[in-house]
Design an enzyme around this catalytic site. Sequence first.
Site, mmCIF file in Angstrom:
data_model
loop_
_atom_site.group_PDB
_atom_site.id
_atom_site.type_symbol
_atom_site.label_atom_id
_atom_site.label_comp_id
_atom_site.label_asym_id
_atom_site.label_seq_id
_atom_site.Cartn_x
_atom_site.Cartn_y
_atom_site.Cartn_z
ATOM 1 N N GLY A 209 26.745 29.603 13.319
ATOM 2 C CA GLY A 209 26.739 29.841 11.869
ATOM 3 C C GLY A 209 26.604 28.307 11.210
ATOM 4 N N SER A 210 27.172 28.339 9.836
ATOM 5 C CA SER A 210 26.964 26.997 9.130
ATOM 6 C C SER A 210 28.090 26.147 9.648
ATOM 7 C CB SER A 210 27.416 27.472 7.700
ATOM 8 O OG SER A 210 28.773 27.993 7.508
ATOM 9 N N GLU A 231 27.581 26.579 17.495
ATOM 10 C CA GLU A 231 26.443 26.241 17.320
ATOM 11 C C GLU A 231 26.305 26.461 15.744
ATOM 12 O OE1 GLU A 231 21.784 27.430 17.412
ATOM 13 O OE2 GLU A 231 23.116 28.324 19.105
#
Length: 463
Positions: A209-210, A231
Amino acid sequence: MTKRLQTLSPIDGSVYVERDLATAEEIQAVLELAVGAQRRWRTVPVAERVAIVRKAVAIFSSRESDLAIELSWMMGRPIRFAAGEIKGFVERATYMADIAEASLADLQLPAKEGFKRFIRREPLGVSLVIAPWNFPYLTAVNAVVPALLAGNAVLLKHSAQTPLCSERMVAAFTEAGLPGGVFQFLHMDHADTETLIQSPGLAHVAFTGSVGGGEKVEQAMAGRFLSSGLELGGKDPAYVRADADLTHAVETAMDGAFFNSGQSCCGIERIYVHDSVHDAFIEQAVALVNGYKLGRSDDPDTTLGPVVKPESAAFIRSQIADAISQGAKALIDEAHFPMDEAGSAYLAPQILTDVNHGMRIMTEESFGPVVGIQRVSSDEEAIALMNDSEYGLTAAIFSQDVDVALALADQLQTGTVFLNRCDYLDPALAWTGVKHSGRGCTLSSVGYEHLTRPKSFHFKILS
């Protein structure tokens, strides 16, 4: 009062999915079931685990058309491309099953008289996999399948935008005969997810995600010494050298920039083109992008669907407007894309030139159908600009000189370097990032090292 999850389709804004969010008691019960199931699952021989995974993958693949339709409605990918994600799921899961026995075998040491010595790879325990909406099956499979094959139990939480994906995955594995409790899904809000991360029964977290989301995960893990894989974001660059096959470079780089409406962690968001081929590259790129059809994801003629939410489109529009206000040139006429409408999730693709790193569009993750193209005069200038980023997931070089490309690739601060391709994940290679793009590794034989812990056996043999 029970909290509800509601998924609004980017196609028309309608409610596509509604689910109750799990209560604190339900979450705890799921975790306890997983802990007990994992103790038994870890004793199952790897070959038997592989057989169950292969059966589950076959069941999942048989539902490709239905899964593709759901994917289009939940997150907006054009239906003509949606089935490709199911095929990618099968490819990655199959490869990790193919290498499981060899990757998880005991590591034997050279013989030493009077001793038996080896290293065993033990599963971590219960893994929480938090998957995003943009490639919900491909990001999930990277962690879920190798975790199961390594002997872990898995709890899967998908984005509220794609909740059906976790349900469909668990259903396929259950039908394949995976023991109860080994693989479960949870629909949770952020607060309950953070509470689960802090629970003693959890041993591993895989988050995609962010950067902001990754920070929240790390904060929740603080002091727990959990194993984790993150990630996160990307602002992936491409460099088109003077010797590049220009037609191939244009087709590949534009697809890397605009596939999935640019909503890919490893999509191309900035391109550096050598001065000698810059103008020709731009001319071909504009012609190609003007041929896209922006439309509803359920229309088989659509090649560019909406972005996931109107708010995402508004953010990308603001980046474009800021760049133009600083001197960038927008080369795509929005009038060619009549579905582009302010306030909607439908957004015309855009190519910007005369850009520089003083503009947000070249440094801040866009996650949408826009790419900045900057002219460079040398390899050295290109490499410096490619590395001038807080991210480092992938980078692409377009050149016909493999030796030069390898020398340049060695200088890039990134997890993967491509030559003459981009935006692709080969399951035989380690998938990893540097800087703010994350840490840890999935896929390949190296990926199994992040889902197990080494245990050494040092036996002295008494005669």
